[in-house]
Design a protein around this motif. Sequence first.
Motif, PDB file in Angstrom:
ATOM      1  N   SER A  33       0.836  -1.201   0.000  1.00 23.89           N
ATOM      2  CA  SER A  33       0.000   0.000   0.000  1.00 23.89           C
ATOM      3  C   SER A  33       0.871   1.250   0.000  1.00 23.89           C
ATOM      4  N   ILE A  34       0.280   2.303  -0.524  1.00 25.29           N
ATOM      5  CA  ILE A  34       0.908   3.620  -0.490  1.00 25.29           C
ATOM      6  C   ILE A  34       0.018   4.476   0.398  1.00 25.29           C
ATOM      7  N   ALA A  35       0.625   5.047   1.444  1.00 27.05           N
ATOM      8  CA  ALA A  35      -0.131   5.796   2.439  1.00 27.05           C
ATOM      9  C   ALA A  35       0.393   7.225   2.545  1.00 27.05           C
ATOM     10  N   ILE A  36      -0.412   8.066   3.180  1.00 33.14           N
ATOM     11  CA  ILE A  36      -0.073   9.473   3.423  1.00 33.14           C
ATOM     12  C   ILE A  36       0.171   9.640   4.911  1.00 33.14           C
ATOM     13  N   THR A  45      -4.815   6.185   3.111  1.00 30.74           N
ATOM     14  CA  THR A  45      -4.205   5.265   2.156  1.00 30.74           C
ATOM     15  C   THR A  45      -4.604   5.687   0.755  1.00 30.74           C
ATOM     16  N   LEU A  46      -3.616   5.815  -0.127  1.00 27.38           N
ATOM     17  CA  LEU A  46      -3.887   6.176  -1.514  1.00 27.38           C
ATOM     18  C   LEU A  46      -4.327   4.978  -2.336  1.00 27.38           C
ATOM     19  N   PRO A 100       7.368   6.099  -6.390  1.00 27.99           N
ATOM     20  CA  PRO A 100       7.987   7.310  -6.942  1.00 27.99           C
ATOM     21  C   PRO A 100       7.041   8.120  -7.839  1.00 27.99           C
ATOM     22  N   ARG A 101       6.023   7.481  -8.410  1.00 27.61           N
ATOM     23  CA  ARG A 101       5.069   8.178  -9.283  1.00 27.61           C
ATOM     24  C   ARG A 101       3.856   8.723  -8.529  1.00 27.61           C
ATOM     25  N   ALA A 102       3.687   8.325  -7.280  1.00 29.41           N
ATOM     26  CA  ALA A 102       2.505   8.722  -6.502  1.00 29.41           C
ATOM     27  C   ALA A 102       2.529  10.221  -6.213  1.00 29.41           C
TER      28      ALA A 102
END
Length: 122
Positions: free
Chosen positions: A25-28, A38-39, A59-61
């Motif tokens: 996961s990608i999170a903030i 979570t994105l 890296p692209r988020a």
Amino acid sequence: MLISMGTVHQLAGRRPGDERAFRASIAIGIGDDDTVGTLTVSEHGSEAEARAWLEEELPRARFPEWVGRRRHGTAGAFLFGQIERGFYVEDAAEGLAFEPDLDQPGWDADLVDGMLRWRRSP
């Protein structure tokens, strides 16, 4: 005499499924490492696949629009990645669901100068 307490799944009375999964996961985060959202989430069959996905996607988020509208804008905000190992389990309400394996540590990934830096998460 040594008494084994068992795994988290055994103690909770839930039987893990046969199929292991790795949730990336990608999170903030904002401020002192506080996760605020979570994105995106992606599930994979191996840790290597989950790492590869994060190495490509993190890296692209980009921050969602609401982060820029904060009083201080993007100051103090950051994106990071996580990998959790888990199982697919039967859930009466959701059917087949991902459940983290709390007996296994995961991984956190911070983006520093365009490169991911990995560290074990508790």
